[in-house]
Design an enzyme around this catalytic site. Structure first.
Site, PDB file in Angstrom:
ATOM      1  N   CYS A 157      14.528   3.493   3.927  1.00  0.00           N
ATOM      2  CA  CYS A 157      14.118   4.589   3.029  1.00  0.00           C
ATOM      3  C   CYS A 157      14.576   5.963   3.499  1.00  0.00           C
ATOM      4  O   CYS A 157      14.499   6.933   2.738  1.00  0.00           O
ATOM      5  CB  CYS A 157      12.604   4.592   2.857  1.00  0.00           C
ATOM      6  SG  CYS A 157      12.082   3.257   1.795  1.00  0.00           S
TER       7      CYS A 157
HETATM    8  N1  CO8 Z   1      -1.900  -7.071  -9.123  1.00  0.00           N
HETATM    9  C1  CO8 Z   1      -3.226  -7.220  -8.930  1.00  0.00           C
HETATM   10  N2  CO8 Z   1      -3.806  -7.182  -7.702  1.00  0.00           N
HETATM   11  C2  CO8 Z   1      -2.992  -7.008  -6.645  1.00  0.00           C
HETATM   12  C3  CO8 Z   1      -1.605  -6.862  -6.788  1.00  0.00           C
HETATM   13  C4  CO8 Z   1      -1.052  -6.912  -8.090  1.00  0.00           C
HETATM   14  N3  CO8 Z   1       0.256  -6.775  -8.309  1.00  0.00           N
HETATM   15  N4  CO8 Z   1      -1.073  -6.673  -5.570  1.00  0.00           N
HETATM   16  C5  CO8 Z   1      -2.072  -6.721  -4.695  1.00  0.00           C
HETATM   17  N5  CO8 Z   1      -3.249  -6.939  -5.341  1.00  0.00           N
HETATM   18  C6  CO8 Z   1      -4.575  -7.103  -4.748  1.00  0.00           C
HETATM   19  C7  CO8 Z   1      -4.492  -7.462  -3.272  1.00  0.00           C
HETATM   20  O1  CO8 Z   1      -4.259  -8.831  -3.069  1.00  0.00           O
HETATM   21  C8  CO8 Z   1      -5.840  -6.996  -2.784  1.00  0.00           C
HETATM   22  O2  CO8 Z   1      -6.793  -7.964  -3.113  1.00  0.00           O
HETATM   23  P1  CO8 Z   1      -8.009  -8.274  -2.089  1.00  0.00           P
HETATM   24  O3  CO8 Z   1      -8.738  -6.964  -1.969  1.00  0.00           O
HETATM   25  O4  CO8 Z   1      -8.768  -9.331  -2.786  1.00  0.00           O
HETATM   26  O5  CO8 Z   1      -7.366  -8.677  -0.799  1.00  0.00           O
HETATM   27  C9  CO8 Z   1      -6.116  -5.765  -3.640  1.00  0.00           C
HETATM   28  O6  CO8 Z   1      -5.282  -5.886  -4.791  1.00  0.00           O
HETATM   29  C10 CO8 Z   1      -5.779  -4.491  -2.914  1.00  0.00           C
HETATM   30  O7  CO8 Z   1      -4.474  -4.666  -2.314  1.00  0.00           O
HETATM   31  P2  CO8 Z   1      -3.883  -3.686  -1.275  1.00  0.00           P
HETATM   32  O8  CO8 Z   1      -4.920  -3.329  -0.266  1.00  0.00           O
HETATM   33  O9  CO8 Z   1      -2.562  -4.211  -0.775  1.00  0.00           O
HETATM   34  O10 CO8 Z   1      -3.612  -2.457  -2.258  1.00  0.00           O
HETATM   35  P3  CO8 Z   1      -3.268  -0.992  -1.910  1.00  0.00           P
HETATM   36  O11 CO8 Z   1      -4.250  -0.113  -2.569  1.00  0.00           O
HETATM   37  O12 CO8 Z   1      -2.986  -0.769  -0.455  1.00  0.00           O
HETATM   38  O13 CO8 Z   1      -1.856  -0.784  -2.674  1.00  0.00           O
HETATM   39  C11 CO8 Z   1       0.474  -0.707  -2.102  1.00  0.00           C
HETATM   40  C12 CO8 Z   1      -0.744  -1.585  -2.320  1.00  0.00           C
HETATM   41  C13 CO8 Z   1       0.815  -0.043  -3.431  1.00  0.00           C
HETATM   42  C14 CO8 Z   1       1.643  -1.569  -1.656  1.00  0.00           C
HETATM   43  C15 CO8 Z   1       0.155   0.369  -1.055  1.00  0.00           C
HETATM   44  O14 CO8 Z   1      -0.408  -0.226   0.092  1.00  0.00           O
HETATM   45  C16 CO8 Z   1       1.363   1.154  -0.613  1.00  0.00           C
HETATM   46  O15 CO8 Z   1       2.061   1.758  -1.398  1.00  0.00           O
HETATM   47  N6  CO8 Z   1       1.626   1.219   0.678  1.00  0.00           N
HETATM   48  C17 CO8 Z   1       2.765   1.933   1.237  1.00  0.00           C
HETATM   49  C18 CO8 Z   1       3.956   1.210   0.873  1.00  0.00           C
HETATM   50  C19 CO8 Z   1       5.203   1.881   1.281  1.00  0.00           C
HETATM   51  O16 CO8 Z   1       5.412   3.047   1.241  1.00  0.00           O
HETATM   52  N7  CO8 Z   1       6.081   1.087   1.680  1.00  0.00           N
HETATM   53  C20 CO8 Z   1       7.342   1.556   1.975  1.00  0.00           C
HETATM   54  C21 CO8 Z   1       8.207   0.442   1.773  1.00  0.00           C
HETATM   55  S1  CO8 Z   1       9.753   0.910   1.238  1.00  0.00           S
HETATM   56  C22 CO8 Z   1      10.794   1.127   2.558  1.00  0.00           C
HETATM   57  O17 CO8 Z   1      10.450   1.508   3.613  1.00  0.00           O
HETATM   58  C23 CO8 Z   1      12.234   0.785   2.305  1.00  0.00           C
HETATM   59  C24 CO8 Z   1      12.501  -0.616   2.582  1.00  0.00           C
HETATM   60  C25 CO8 Z   1      13.868  -0.957   2.128  1.00  0.00           C
HETATM   61  C26 CO8 Z   1      14.003  -1.180   0.645  1.00  0.00           C
HETATM   62  C27 CO8 Z   1      13.599  -2.547   0.235  1.00  0.00           C
HETATM   63  C28 CO8 Z   1      14.200  -2.924  -1.102  1.00  0.00           C
HETATM   64  C29 CO8 Z   1      13.820  -4.294  -1.593  1.00  0.00           C
END
Ligand code: CO8
Length: 374
Positions: A157
């Site tokens: 990123c």
């Molecule tokens: N629909 C419904 N429920 C879901 C879904 C979904 N799609 N996904 C997860 N849930 C559920 C989970 O299973 C969890 O359920 P439970 O509480 O029962 O365990 C609940 O919803 C809450 O899940 P999370 O705690 O994971 O949810 P968050 O509020 O943390 O949101 C995010 C998830 C959006 C992923 C958030 O954590 C986030 O944005 N984090 C930072 C991510 C980030 O910035 N990552 C950077 C990665 S990109 C990068 O560095 C580049 C990589 C190279 C590129 C790659 C290209 C492919």
């Protein structure tokens, strides 16, 4: 010595196809239901876990993403495939990623009022390149008729900001007269469309930036680069294990471990304070107060991350004018996010206005550039 290094043009190329949250969730849920029905007995016996369903409302609330662009839509939503189809091109054809890069580069050159002969260095910097050699940058260089040299860089990123720092340093040192930094982010081949935690996160796009000396700049909208700062700190919380050794380790190239995967919660908790501290210390080292910033072109991974970072620094939510959001339309486009925000939101600034481009992501890696409108 040159008087100052400037960003003189930016180009944004957007793919023709997009996928809304609803389309994505319909496809994933149909696939998950099919998987659960096929594996009913094993799920009942507790041998494998049932696939949970996804939700468009969750995606928008948790990330701010409403849709994403995709280079090739065919196959991505097909529940019997769950990955896009890219046509194979022969060695004489322009590669997919070079095609994206060339389109963005042409727009950046036009914005900077530059010709190929004004450029002598091409950096293709992104999260993945579709092959190791010859470099995509050299293919782009040849297609645009640029004399000089090109190379590829991978910094997930932060590839765009780290690439820009290389460009700024080359202009400063006098080893280059004009640099194109291009970010063809073809992320969709690495997205696991069968994982509800991450299937919604990424989109495809290409951005490009022209960096040169103020002495050669002929652009109507240019920015002095006051400073750039990059840091990395090792973390396994965002990872992909696919690589050139996969063929000989006999690992399954389709397994979840080979695709993008992350501990999103940990990333959120760890990266937000790192990014906020990075911006603050970078500004401070140049005697600039956070309150002096007119614009924050932040990495576009998650709206809640951007709100948290700006609130930590400003003591209040940043307005959309201060910290523009593009991830609702583009999703996370790896390194291109902050550059899309810059491309769409820089012309309204007045001479002397200061802004910061900041990326943060896998590695971990954080990169920032302090810019002043000329
Ligand atoms: N629909 C419904 N429920 C879901 C879904 C979904 N799609 N996904 C997860 N849930 C559920 C989970 O299973 C969890 O359920 P439970 O509480 O029962 O365990 C609940 O919803 C809450 O899940 P999370 O705690 O994971 O949810 P968050 O509020 O943390 O949101 C995010 C998830 C959006 C992923 C958030 O954590 C986030 O944005 N984090 C930072 C991510 C980030 O910035 N990552 C950077 C990665 S990109 C990068 O560095 C580049 C990589 C190279 C590129 C790659 C290209 C492919």
């Amino acid at each position: 010595m040159i008087s100052s290094v400037v960003i003189s043009g930016v180009g944004l190329w957007t793919p023709a196809y997009s996928i809304s949250n609803e389309e994505l969730v319909d496809s994933y849920n149909a696939w998950a239901e099919q998987f659960n029905a096929k594996n009913f007995d094993a799920i009942e016996k507790g041998q494998i876990e049932a696939k949970p369903l996804s939700s468009a409302a969750f995606i928008e609330k948790a990330s701010g993403i409403k849709s994403r662009y995709i280079y090739s839509k065919e196959g991505a939503l097909d529940i019997n495939r769950m990955r896009p189809i890219l046509e194979v091109r022969n060695d004489e054809q322009v590669s997919h990623q070079a095609e994206m890069a060339i389109a963005a580069a042409k727009k950046a050159l036009e914005a900077a009022n530059k010709k190929a002969s004004d450029i002598d260095m091409v950096i293709v910097s992104c999260a993945y390149t579709q092959r190791s050699y010859p470099a995509i940058a050299i293919e782009v260089q040849a297609a645009l008729g640029i004399e000089g040299f090109g190379f590829d860089m991978l910094v997930a990123c932060s590839a765009a900001t780290f690439g820009l720092q290389r460009a700024v340093d080359a202009i400063k040192a006098g080893s280059s007269k004009g640099v194109l930094v291009i970010n063809p982010e073809l992320t969709s081949p690495q997205v696991n469309y069968m994982d509800r935690d991450s299937h919604f996160i990424f989109g495809d796009v290409a951005t490009a930036v022209v960096v040169e000396s103020s002495e050669t700049c002929q652009s109507a909208h240019s920015f002095d680069v006051l400073s750039s700062k990059c840091i990395t700190s090792y973390s396994n919380n965002i990872r992909s294990n696919f690589g050139y050794t996969t063929r000989v380790t006999d690992e399954d190239p389709y397994s979840a471990d080979m695709l993008f995967h992350q501990n999103g919660r940990k990333v959120f908790k760890e990266v937000c304070p790192m990014a906020a501290d990075h911006i603050e210390s970078h500004l401070k080292s140049h005697g600039i107060q956070v309150s002096e910033l007119k614009r924050w072109w932040l990495h576009q991974a998650n709206i809640n991350m951007n709100l948290l970072i700006s609130k930590r620094l400003l003591g209040r939510d940043a307005t959309l004018e201060e910290a523009p959001v593009v991830l609702d339309e583009y999703a996370n486009t790896a390194s291109a996010g902050s550059i899309i925000a810059f491309a769409k939101h820089h012309k309204d600034l007045a001479a002397g206005d200061i802004g910061v481009i900041c990326s943060f992501g896998a590695g971990y890696s954080i990169g920032s550039l302090i810019l002043r409108k000329r």
